[in-house]
Design a protein around this motif. Sequence first.
Motif: not given
Lengths: 242, 292
Positions: A125-141
């Motif tokens: 998933x992180x490979x396909x959507x690198x932005x999610x890896x960058x923000x993995x520790x942020x609150x999704x909200x």
Amino acid sequence: MGKIHKIVLEVKDLHTYYGLSHILFGVSLIVRQGEVTCLLGRNGAGKTTLIKSICGLVPASSGEVWYQGKNIIKTPAHRIASSGVIPAFSDNRIFGNLTVKENLEIGKMRPRSDEKRVIWTIEKIYDLFPILKEFEKRWAGSLSGGQQQILCVAKALMGNPELLILDEPTIGLAPVVIASIGEQIEILKAENTSILLTEQNVKFASRLGDACSIIDMGEIKYQGTFKDLHNNESIVSEYLSV
Amino acid sequence: MSGDIWISLLIAGLSRAMIYFLLASGLTLIFGVLKVINFAHGAFYMLGIFICYSVVKFTGNFAVAFFIIPLVFGFVLGGLTETFLFRRVYKAEHVMQLLLSIGVTYIIADVVKIIWGVSPYSVGMPEVFRGFFSLGGITITKYNLFIIAISLATALAMFAVLYRTKIGSIIRACTYSREMTMTAGVNVSRVFTLVFVAGTALAGLASVAAAPMTTGMLGMDNEMIMIVFSVVIIGGAGSITGALLGATIIGVVEALAVPVLPEFAEVIMYVIVAVVLLFRPQGLFGKSEARV
């Protein structure tokens, strides 16, 4: 195309009520393996109610939903999800009070069939959507609308869906984001994921979709290919244009 | 009065506050996830005190009561009330849920009356905890320190579970959206049972912690639920941090008010609630839609 793919999900004559109001009037629908099946319709046409009925979130009063040789109309929602029918809703996309990573982990499920398909892991998933890896520790909200939509789709993929249901993934998003979501759906389709896509955006849907159904006032008004739909201006203007 | 006495009062207030916290955290956890306000939580507390009395009387051992009662409370009392009663009203209006929990309160009060009668009971202070520490002019009873330590450890454990484990993220997910949690393949009704069991176990823990420094008597449940409910409102419904802060405010203010404004000691709590509600209707740590 030519080849007819096997049926993943079949909805037969589904009726659903919210309290006393009749929402779905005998809806039937077929989703085939590895295809993007589009369900088009305006706001309030019954798209979300239909997928909520399929997912077991809104009880249908009559009709059948066949999946993997079983009628799942009375199956509890969590069992339907764990058997591989996984939705990504537009109204409730992500868990805002969980981190991005927690959102992904909560939906994690092992793949069920031996179909040759990619197995989704958090790394993939992180490979396909690198932005999610960058923000993995942020609150999704705290993510932007477009990022939340990406997370919403990624969260559903973590369940390794047999059937991925995308409920208006483009709603409220900027054109650039819509284009990138379109690309991601292309990738999923190329990887043989079966997708049921609901949309108001006909242009977006027709670029991705194989089969297409139009729903209006809780009834299916058209079923066929996008090619035939394009040759039939009257249907488009009657049921889809605003 | 000298400063030392104030510090001693503060510590006594804090230990009282920790009892409020243990109760409020269970109540707020249940509310955050199940969206049910369990008014019987106060009755659970009273029942726990009486059971603690009997267990200590028959075994002669406070430690047995301390470790067994919260577990039995959670799994038996919590498990049964959730499975057979509360589960039926999740979809009903709030007033129905309220009536059910008030009904449970009455049943428990009568059960207590039938089993223990109407006279008050107290659990003696366990030998190990008798006496106090003196630090300069400050005296702190050993048991107060013990309660503060146990409660803070419980708070830490709750945060660790909620924010560091998979089940914790599932519980938080349920407070955000039940539907979305179900479509992640989670059996939400099992999560509900688990949370109710945990919340009731916390009530049991509050009972055994409070037992040596309080007197068990009928009616104590109503008094306690009012305080604990105020704590939950001040802190913000659904928030554990809020419960900790709300309990500390009420416990400490109550303790310090007694020597200064004895006539107003009981009213002060409601004044705090009113002030908080005026400026932050959702409570200090509450989200406007009550999420953990």
